[in-house]
Design a protein around this motif. Structure first.
Motif, PDB file in Angstrom:
ATOM      1  N   THR A   1      38.248  56.735  43.258  1.00 22.07           N
ATOM      2  CA  THR A   1      36.806  56.601  43.549  1.00 22.07           C
ATOM      3  C   THR A   1      36.077  55.953  42.374  1.00 22.07           C
ATOM      4  O   THR A   1      35.238  55.066  42.550  1.00 22.07           O
ATOM      5  N   ARG A   2      36.388  56.389  41.178  1.00 24.61           N
ATOM      6  CA  ARG A   2      35.757  55.843  39.973  1.00 24.61           C
ATOM      7  C   ARG A   2      36.072  54.355  39.819  1.00 24.61           C
ATOM      8  O   ARG A   2      35.201  53.545  39.492  1.00 24.61           O
ATOM      9  N   ALA A   3      37.331  53.968  40.052  1.00 26.94           N
ATOM     10  CA  ALA A   3      37.756  52.576  39.865  1.00 26.94           C
ATOM     11  C   ALA A   3      37.080  51.646  40.874  1.00 26.94           C
ATOM     12  O   ALA A   3      36.652  50.538  40.522  1.00 26.94           O
TER      13      ALA A   3
ATOM     14  N   VAL B   1      46.323  53.704  38.393  1.00 29.28           N
ATOM     15  CA  VAL B   1      45.635  53.148  39.565  1.00 29.28           C
ATOM     16  C   VAL B   1      45.439  51.660  39.305  1.00 29.28           C
ATOM     17  O   VAL B   1      44.703  51.281  38.388  1.00 29.28           O
ATOM     18  N   VAL B   2      46.124  50.808  40.103  1.00 29.98           N
ATOM     19  CA  VAL B   2      46.097  49.361  39.902  1.00 29.98           C
ATOM     20  C   VAL B   2      45.244  48.703  40.963  1.00 29.98           C
ATOM     21  O   VAL B   2      45.440  48.948  42.170  1.00 29.98           O
TER      22      VAL B   2
ATOM     23  N   PHE C   1      36.318  55.911  53.805  1.00 33.79           N
ATOM     24  CA  PHE C   1      35.086  56.063  53.013  1.00 33.79           C
ATOM     25  C   PHE C   1      34.886  54.890  52.041  1.00 33.79           C
ATOM     26  O   PHE C   1      33.775  54.383  51.882  1.00 33.79           O
ATOM     27  N   LEU C   2      35.991  54.442  51.419  1.00 34.04           N
ATOM     28  CA  LEU C   2      35.889  53.365  50.430  1.00 34.04           C
ATOM     29  C   LEU C   2      36.018  51.983  51.049  1.00 34.04           C
ATOM     30  O   LEU C   2      35.639  50.978  50.420  1.00 34.04           O
TER      31      LEU C   2
ATOM     32  N   ILE D   1      44.029  61.912  40.762  1.00 36.56           N
ATOM     33  CA  ILE D   1      44.240  60.544  41.255  1.00 36.56           C
ATOM     34  C   ILE D   1      43.138  60.154  42.226  1.00 36.56           C
ATOM     35  O   ILE D   1      42.585  59.042  42.157  1.00 36.56           O
ATOM     36  N   PHE D   2      42.754  61.062  43.136  1.00 36.31           N
ATOM     37  CA  PHE D   2      41.693  60.759  44.092  1.00 36.31           C
ATOM     38  C   PHE D   2      40.378  60.462  43.367  1.00 36.31           C
ATOM     39  O   PHE D   2      39.642  59.534  43.731  1.00 36.31           O
ATOM     40  N   ARG D   3      40.074  61.250  42.312  1.00 35.57           N
ATOM     41  CA  ARG D   3      38.834  61.009  41.558  1.00 35.57           C
ATOM     42  C   ARG D   3      38.899  59.661  40.836  1.00 35.57           C
ATOM     43  O   ARG D   3      37.902  58.932  40.767  1.00 35.57           O
TER      44      ARG D   3
END
Length: 502
Positions: A442-444, A499-500, A479-480, A437-439
């Motif tokens: 970050t990707r989204a 992830v919405v 960070f984001l 989920i964390f990855r």
């Protein structure tokens, strides 16, 4: 050895259990919506010829086209100068499939293996129709006798009787079944007449039926059980349906008469069970079925088996478990393996496991012990109706064997792949899903613009994130530069999440 056959009939399902000395040995199941097609004869049409596989796909009216290999296509038998077929012809090279079949060709075929998994039914054009004591081979002129009839005098007598009954020129061939041992000429003559009528009906149906039609259907499960499983040493057949019981008694009276005045006919062994307690519960069959769906099989000594069924093969691992023995390690291992050999034979038959089977017995250094274990396994398999072949111990100490498979195993008849793990038998841990989920977050964020994010996942995963990974979530938000909210949903499986972007 006492043997009984139990027949449980409900409106949509029929089950037949073979019980020997109080223990369940075989279970056969037939459901109204998924009745097997092995033994059925169809008028089919060649859909596609595949030279690279030496095979063809044939449309026979089932959900998937069926498979026909060149080896299973009947070819003309060599005929001697006297006009008789050679009983042991020299095998001729198999012609190319393109020389045997063409696309669009009508063909009469018989199912030899039910559709299993993603594979279609397996076909043959070498038609055979079984009866109580004989198997009719319409396209052959050979009379053979089952290898399980070992007495040479009895083999010669049976072959002579059937050959005499099949004297007319051009008459079909027959295989004499094991059940025919000790039967009089009258019983065999009745079977020959019955099979003749059955084949004449098939020929008429083939002429008149449309492509994709079934022109011969094998008997229902209770009838097949009486025909194939009922031997003289069967004490009773108990049926919990009065209507089915009467049909079975009439069938047995017609096709299984008494050998003489002193012996009762098999029909008299069939009785209606009207007890208040279900017949399968009375014999503990329901509990045995539950145990037959588990991976581990306990042994009386304290050892156990672990049975794994995969697409390619079935593996059986033997373990000593809590069995410590009384003498030394080699003796302990030997006793465990002897018990395991008998248990393996029963489990293969009960679970209807087929194909390639690998048995990992506990390592034995004594060559005589290995021979005794192998002999025990072969002896225990002797009562199995399916054809089995057992090979010697391999250099790695494994026993390889094969068991003929025509229908799905018990597990695949009664179960389906787990909706959560997809049949893998394993789930990703909540920790693994958390880091996925964390990855994904970050990707989204790198791909799309969003002010904040909502993550929907299973309660177990969300609980772990908000508890053990709360500090990591804070760092990720900093960070984001985005706000992240987590929502638990009981409809989500452990490996599922969304992830919405909001």
């Amino acid at each position: 050895m006492t043997e009984e056959i139990l027949v449980n009939v409900t409106p949509r399902e029929t089950r037949v259990a073979v019980v020997e000395n109080g223990m369940l040995q075989e279970l056969h199941i037939e459901r109204g919506w998924s009745r097997g097609v092995v033994g059925n004869i169809y008028k089919g049409k060649v859909q596609r010829v595949m030279p690279g596989m030496q095979a063809a796909f044939v449309e026979i009216g089932l959900d998937r086209a069926a498979f026909l290999h060149a080896n299973d296509i009947q070819r003309a038998q060599p005929v001697r100068d006297d006009g008789a077929a050679d009983a042991f012809p020299v095998p001729a090279p198999v012609p190319l499939i393109t020389e045997l079949l063409r696309e669009g060709q009508d063909i009469v075929v018989q199912v030899v293996k039910d559709p299993i998994g993603s594979k279609g039914a397996r076909l043959t054009t070498q038609i055979s129709i079984p009866s109580r004591y004989l198997v009719l081979l319409p396209q052959s002129r050979v009379v053979g006798v089952s290898a399980r009839i070992e007495d040479e005098g009895e083999r010669a007598r049976l072959k002579g009787l059937v050959t005499e009954l099949a004297i007319p020129v051009g008459s079909p061939g027959y295989i004499v079944r094991t059940n025919a041992e000790g039967q009089p000429a009258e019983a065999l003559a009745e079977d020959v007449a019955y099979l003749g009528r059955a084949w004449a009906l098939v020929e008429r149906q083939v002429r008149d039926a449309a492509v994709g039609s079934c022109v011969y259907e094998d008997l229902s499960l209770p009838m097949r059980a009486v025909r194939d499983l009922m031997r003289r040493d069967v004490e009773k057949v108990k049926v919990d349906s009065r209507e089915t019981c009467e049909r079975l008694r009439a069938f047995a009276a017609q096709y299984m008469p008494a050998l003489g005045p002193a012996e009762a006919g098999l029909a008299e062994k069939i009785e209606h069970y009207g007890g208040a307690r279900p017949v399968f519960d009375l014999y503990g069959v329901e509990d045995e079925i539950k145990r037959a769906l588990e991976k581990e099989v306990p042994l009386k000594s304290g050892g156990y088996l672990v049975i794994d069924q995969t697409e390619a093969m079935t593996t059986v691992d033997v373990n000593t478990g809590s069995f410590l023995g009384q003498r030394n390690l080699e003796e302990t291992v030997y006793r465990t393996n002897l018990e395991a050999a008998q248990a393996v034979a029963r489990q293969l038959r009960l679970r209807n496991l087929g194909g390639i089977i690998i048995i990992d017995f506990i390592d034995m250094h004594d060559a005589e012990h290995r021979r005794q274990v192998l002999r025990t396994l072969e002896k225990s398999l002797a009562r199995d109706h399916a054809k089995t072949t057992v090979y010697d111990f391999s250099p790695l100490g494994l026993v390889e064997m094969t068991r003929k498979r025509t229908v799905e195993s018990l597990e695949r008849q009664l179960c389906e792949p787990c909706h959560e793990c997809g049949g893998r038998g394993m789930l990703k841990t909540a920790e693994t899903v958390t880091y996925e989920i964390f990855r994904e977050i970050t990707r989204a964020v790198r791909q799309f613009e969003a002010a904040r994010l909502l993550v929907i996942a299973s309660p177990k995963v969300v609980a772990r994130i908000t508890d053990e990974e709360s500090a990591t979530v804070v760092e990720l938000e900093e960070f984001l530069g985005k706000s992240i909210r987590f929502q638990a949903d009981t409809q989500y499986l452990q490996e599922q999440f969304d992830v919405v972007l909001l």
